[in-house]
Design a protein around this motif. Structure first.
Motif, PDB file in Angstrom:
ATOM      1  N   ALA A   1       6.194 -14.605  -5.226  1.00 38.92           N
ATOM      2  CA  ALA A   1       4.835 -15.146  -5.302  1.00 38.92           C
ATOM      3  C   ALA A   1       3.805 -14.045  -5.059  1.00 38.92           C
ATOM      4  N   THR A   2       3.684 -13.183  -6.051  1.00 45.08           N
ATOM      5  CA  THR A   2       2.769 -12.052  -5.964  1.00 45.08           C
ATOM      6  C   THR A   2       1.550 -12.332  -6.824  1.00 45.08           C
ATOM      7  N   VAL A   3       0.378 -12.331  -6.202  1.00 45.09           N
ATOM      8  CA  VAL A   3      -0.845 -12.617  -6.950  1.00 45.09           C
ATOM      9  C   VAL A   3      -1.930 -11.561  -6.734  1.00 45.09           C
ATOM     10  N   GLU A   4      -1.573 -10.423  -6.134  1.00 47.16           N
ATOM     11  CA  GLU A   4      -2.612  -9.427  -5.924  1.00 47.16           C
ATOM     12  C   GLU A   4      -3.069  -8.859  -7.267  1.00 47.16           C
ATOM     13  N   PRO A   5      -4.333  -8.470  -7.351  1.00 45.63           N
ATOM     14  CA  PRO A   5      -4.868  -7.912  -8.595  1.00 45.63           C
ATOM     15  C   PRO A   5      -4.044  -6.704  -9.036  1.00 45.63           C
ATOM     16  N   PRO A   6      -3.836  -6.590 -10.319  1.00 50.79           N
ATOM     17  CA  PRO A   6      -4.489  -7.307 -11.423  1.00 50.79           C
ATOM     18  C   PRO A   6      -3.753  -8.543 -11.901  1.00 50.79           C
ATOM     19  N   SER A   7      -2.928  -9.150 -11.079  1.00 52.69           N
ATOM     20  CA  SER A   7      -2.207 -10.358 -11.479  1.00 52.69           C
ATOM     21  C   SER A   7      -3.184 -11.419 -11.965  1.00 52.69           C
ATOM     22  N   GLU A   8      -2.756 -12.135 -12.990  1.00 49.92           N
ATOM     23  CA  GLU A   8      -3.538 -13.246 -13.517  1.00 49.92           C
ATOM     24  C   GLU A   8      -2.856 -14.579 -13.204  1.00 49.92           C
ATOM     25  N   ALA A   9      -1.873 -14.523 -12.311  1.00 48.69           N
ATOM     26  CA  ALA A   9      -1.118 -15.728 -11.949  1.00 48.69           C
ATOM     27  C   ALA A   9      -1.867 -16.527 -10.888  1.00 48.69           C
ATOM     28  N   ARG A  10      -1.968 -17.819 -11.118  1.00 46.58           N
ATOM     29  CA  ARG A  10      -2.563 -18.709 -10.122  1.00 46.58           C
ATOM     30  C   ARG A  10      -1.492 -19.091  -9.101  1.00 46.58           C
ATOM     31  N   PRO A  11      -1.854 -19.187  -7.847  1.00 48.54           N
ATOM     32  CA  PRO A  11      -0.887 -19.568  -6.815  1.00 48.54           C
ATOM     33  C   PRO A  11      -0.206 -20.913  -7.064  1.00 48.54           C
ATOM     34  N   VAL A  12      -0.818 -21.781  -7.869  1.00 49.42           N
ATOM     35  CA  VAL A  12      -0.245 -23.097  -8.143  1.00 49.42           C
ATOM     36  C   VAL A  12       1.112 -22.980  -8.850  1.00 49.42           C
ATOM     37  N   ILE A  13       1.396 -21.824  -9.449  1.00 47.14           N
ATOM     38  CA  ILE A  13       2.713 -21.637 -10.076  1.00 47.14           C
ATOM     39  C   ILE A  13       3.816 -21.967  -9.079  1.00 47.14           C
ATOM     40  N   TRP A  14       3.680 -21.473  -7.861  1.00 44.60           N
ATOM     41  CA  TRP A  14       4.747 -21.633  -6.875  1.00 44.60           C
ATOM     42  C   TRP A  14       4.731 -23.018  -6.218  1.00 44.60           C
ATOM     43  N   GLU A  15       3.610 -23.728  -6.347  1.00 51.43           N
ATOM     44  CA  GLU A  15       3.549 -25.115  -5.887  1.00 51.43           C
ATOM     45  C   GLU A  15       4.189 -26.045  -6.916  1.00 51.43           C
ATOM     46  N   GLU A  16       4.129 -25.645  -8.184  1.00 54.48           N
ATOM     47  CA  GLU A  16       4.655 -26.447  -9.288  1.00 54.48           C
ATOM     48  C   GLU A  16       5.713 -25.654 -10.055  1.00 54.48           C
ATOM     49  N   PHE A  17       6.550 -24.946  -9.319  1.00 56.32           N
ATOM     50  CA  PHE A  17       7.469 -24.007  -9.966  1.00 56.32           C
ATOM     51  C   PHE A  17       8.411 -24.702 -10.947  1.00 56.32           C
ATOM     52  N   ASP A  18       8.869 -25.904 -10.641  1.00 54.94           N
ATOM     53  CA  ASP A  18       9.766 -26.603 -11.564  1.00 54.94           C
ATOM     54  C   ASP A  18       9.082 -26.878 -12.901  1.00 54.94           C
ATOM     55  N   ARG A  19       7.822 -27.276 -12.858  1.00 50.58           N
ATOM     56  CA  ARG A  19       7.073 -27.527 -14.104  1.00 50.58           C
ATOM     57  C   ARG A  19       6.847 -26.222 -14.847  1.00 50.58           C
ATOM     58  N   PHE A  20       6.477 -25.177 -14.118  1.00 50.11           N
ATOM     59  CA  PHE A  20       6.281 -23.859 -14.723  1.00 50.11           C
ATOM     60  C   PHE A  20       7.559 -23.417 -15.440  1.00 50.11           C
ATOM     61  N   ALA A  21       8.697 -23.528 -14.768  1.00 46.95           N
ATOM     62  CA  ALA A  21       9.977 -23.138 -15.352  1.00 46.95           C
ATOM     63  C   ALA A  21      10.319 -24.012 -16.560  1.00 46.95           C
ATOM     64  N   ALA A  22       9.957 -25.288 -16.500  1.00 43.88           N
ATOM     65  CA  ALA A  22      10.224 -26.185 -17.627  1.00 43.88           C
ATOM     66  C   ALA A  22       9.428 -25.762 -18.860  1.00 43.88           C
ATOM     67  N   ILE A  23       8.186 -25.365 -18.668  1.00 44.78           N
ATOM     68  CA  ILE A  23       7.375 -24.902 -19.799  1.00 44.78           C
ATOM     69  C   ILE A  23       7.989 -23.634 -20.390  1.00 44.78           C
ATOM     70  N   ALA A  24       8.435 -22.722 -19.542  1.00 40.96           N
ATOM     71  CA  ALA A  24       9.107 -21.515 -20.031  1.00 40.96           C
ATOM     72  C   ALA A  24      10.353 -21.904 -20.830  1.00 40.96           C
TER      73      ALA A  24
END
Length: 149
Positions: free
Chosen positions: A81-104
């Protein structure tokens, strides 16, 4: 056809901004950004070929297979769960990781379907529909999980 063009334009805009966004990226963030850029590059290749009506079946298959490989690796690339700049990842990825992985997973499935269709000589309408499916997964993920810069 319009949806295919719109998907292609969206991918082109993302690719154009990627080079600037990647400056200073290291570690997991760089790996993720490089993977996303590779996906965008292959989506542009496919989109250009479909728009021009001259997509080489082997090139389309190869590009789609690369997209599928990157999509398959995506959940592993986001385990940290790395979001330091220049990351464009929102922290919600890790809150909704199953949904994120499903989209992938949906992107991987659609890309593999496109690769098979391209290799099998599917007509343009079929390829465009599957390409829209691929682009739709990108859009869905970016809408919820990417910080627009």
């Amino acid at each position: 056809m319009r949806a295919t063009i719109a998907s292609g334009v969206a991918v082109a805009v993302l690719a154009a901004t990627a080079a600037i966004a990647h400056e200073g990226a290291t570690g997991a963030v760089k790996v993720r950004m490089d993977s996303m850029k590779a996906i965008a590059d292959d989506m542009k290749l496919i989109g250009r070929g479909l728009r021009g009506g001259d997509l080489d079946p082997a090139a389309g298959r190869d590009a789609a297979e690369r997209v599928a490989r990157h999509a398959g690796m995506m959940p592993m690339q986001f385990e940290e769960a790395t979001v330091e700049p220049p990351s464009e990842a929102r922290p919600v990825i890790w809150e909704e990781f199953d949904r994120f992985a499903a989209i992938a997973g949906e992107l991987e499935t659609a890309a593999l379907a496109f690769a098979e269709q391209a290799a099998g000589g599917a007509d343009s309408d079929v390829l465009q529909a599957t390409f829209r499916d691929m682009g739709g997964t990108c859009s869905a993920c970016h809408e919820d999980y990417r910080i627009e810069k």
